[in-house]
Motif scaffolding. Structure first.
Motif: not given
Length: 423
Positions: A316-330, A392-399
């Motif tokens: 994954x790719x680090x996000x600027x905000x570390x309170x959110x999950x890292x970004x996808x490198x897909x 949460x739904x959004x967190x689950x969908x992101x992961x």
């Protein structure tokens, strides 16, 4: 007379010309209909009539891969007249099929796997085989030949039941037949004081030397390094390759609770997203083949793909905000590692699924009978790590989206396991 004869001749010529135009028109209509039929994967042709109602999934020059209405898959070659040439099934076809799945948008991919049930999980989990006369779909790899008195290579996916597998080893094998530390052998040449010799770094020759020095040992386990595909190349050692896989998001959540909380000495425990960011940065500086690679890469996105692609899957790719999950490198360089992971998984002798009973396949493949400790943990207590229930739904969908390659491999291997069990 000559005038009458001339009129008659003109009439015949006109009639012939008109008839020719009609015939040409009919031919053009037939050609048009034939072209329309050829452009579709469904045809009224008697040989293809049984395929009516199936959705065209992707097409090649002469090949058409079809997903049936009930979810099974057929791969055929088709002539210009839409007659079937042959049905094919090989690892390349499996790879093509799964790559096509991986390129779908998130909701469409989830719909294929979970709603349309393309792997026929509903029938398989009910204990029935939906395929008659061994006419398996293209995503089922060829059956493995039974290996007698084989040496077990266990590929331990961290937080996916590896400790339980080694406990079953202890319950079903003699004490002299397995290394005492989680089935991991020592490396007496490099670091003899470390109970884990990082067997994933060993060459086939080194493994053979270890076996000659420890002739009673019948199993070793590799947890931290990627799977060494050269194990497939050495047929002289009669190696039986085994692994256990788990829902990738539940595995990731379990890794966080185990390493990020339970075994974290800091007073202030990190949140799940923050722990992932820290692990991501840590993994950037540790070679997968390094001795120091212990629990370094376990928080990667698509960890299963990484494990079976010789550690080449981007993380994954680090996000600027570390309170959110890292970004996808897909969107970066995933096809080659994903292809290698599919190839290696399809060649393993036994893939166990943590969420399913492992007893039937272990009895059939290894002859084990003691399953008293089928589910244990190395420390702490057994917890609910279902990501869908804790995020949460959004967190689950992101992961889910960030781990889409592992999710595909998990659904695929789960279905393959059940096909081999039920069919």
């Amino acid at each position: 007379k000559s005038k009458k004869k001339k009129k008659k001749t003109n009439f015949l010529l006109f009639s012939s010309f008109f008839g020719l135009i009609v015939i040409i028109g009919i031919i053009l209509v037939l050609i048009s209909n034939n072209n329309n039929n050829n452009s579709s994967s469904i045809d009224n042709n008697s040989e293809l009539s049984r395929l009516r109602g199936k959705e065209s999934f992707f097409k090649g020059k002469k090949k058409t891969v079809l997903i049936e209405a009930n979810g099974s898959v057929e791969d055929v070659d088709v002539n210009n007249d839409n007659t079937i040439v042959q049905k094919k099934k090989n690892s390349n076809t499996i790879i093509e099929f799964l790559i096509q799945l991986a390129q779908l948008p998130l909701l469409e991919l989830q719909n294929k796997l979970e709603t349309q049930d393309i792997f026929q999980m509903n029938s398989l989990t009910e204990g029935s085989c939906p395929f008659s006369n061994n006419n398996f779909p293209i995503w089922v790899p060829a059956n493995k030949k039974k290996k007698e008195n084989a040496f077990i290579w266990y590929e331990h996916i961290s937080k996916a039941g590896g400790t339980s597998f080694c406990k079953l080893v202890e319950d079903n094998m003699l004490k002299s037949e397995y290394p005492p530390y989680y089935c991991m052998p020592r490396d007496m040449e490099y670091k003899p004081n470390d109970p884990d010799g990082r067997v994933g770094r060993w060459s086939n020759t080194k493994l053979q030397t270890y076996r000659e020095q420890h002739p009673k040992v019948r199993v070793v386990s590799n947890e931290w390094q990627p799977f060494p595909k050269e194990r497939f190349e050495d047929t002289s050692q009669n190696i039986l390759t085994v692994t256990t896989i788990r829902n990738p998001l539940d595995r990731l959540n379990s890794a966080y609770k185990f390493w990020g909380i339970l075994h974290n000495q800091n007073k202030n425990k990190p949140s799940f997203p923050l722990w992932l960011h820290r692990q991501l940065k840590r993994a950037e500086h540790v070679d997968p083949q390094s001795w120091d690679n212990m629990a370094v890469h376990i928080a990667r996105y698509n960890y299963l793909t990484w494990k079976f692609s010789n550690g080449t899957m981007p993380q994954g790719i680090s996000a600027n905000d570390e309170t959110t999950f890292p970004l996808s490198s897909s969107d970066k360089n995933w096809k080659i590692p994903f292809t290698e992971a599919i190839h290696n998984l399809s060649h393993l002798d036994l893939v166990l699924i943590l969420e399913l009973s492992q007893q039937p396949m272990l009895q059939r493949t290894l002859g084990w009978t003691n399953f008293q400790h089928a589910h244990v943990v190395p420390s702490g207590k057994i917890e609910n790590n279902h990501a869908e229930e804790t995020l949460s739904h959004d967190e689950y969908q992101h992961l889910w989206d960030a781990n889409r390659y592992d999710m595909i491999l998990y659904h695929w291997m789960k279905a393959v396991h059940l096909v081999r069990l039920q069919c």
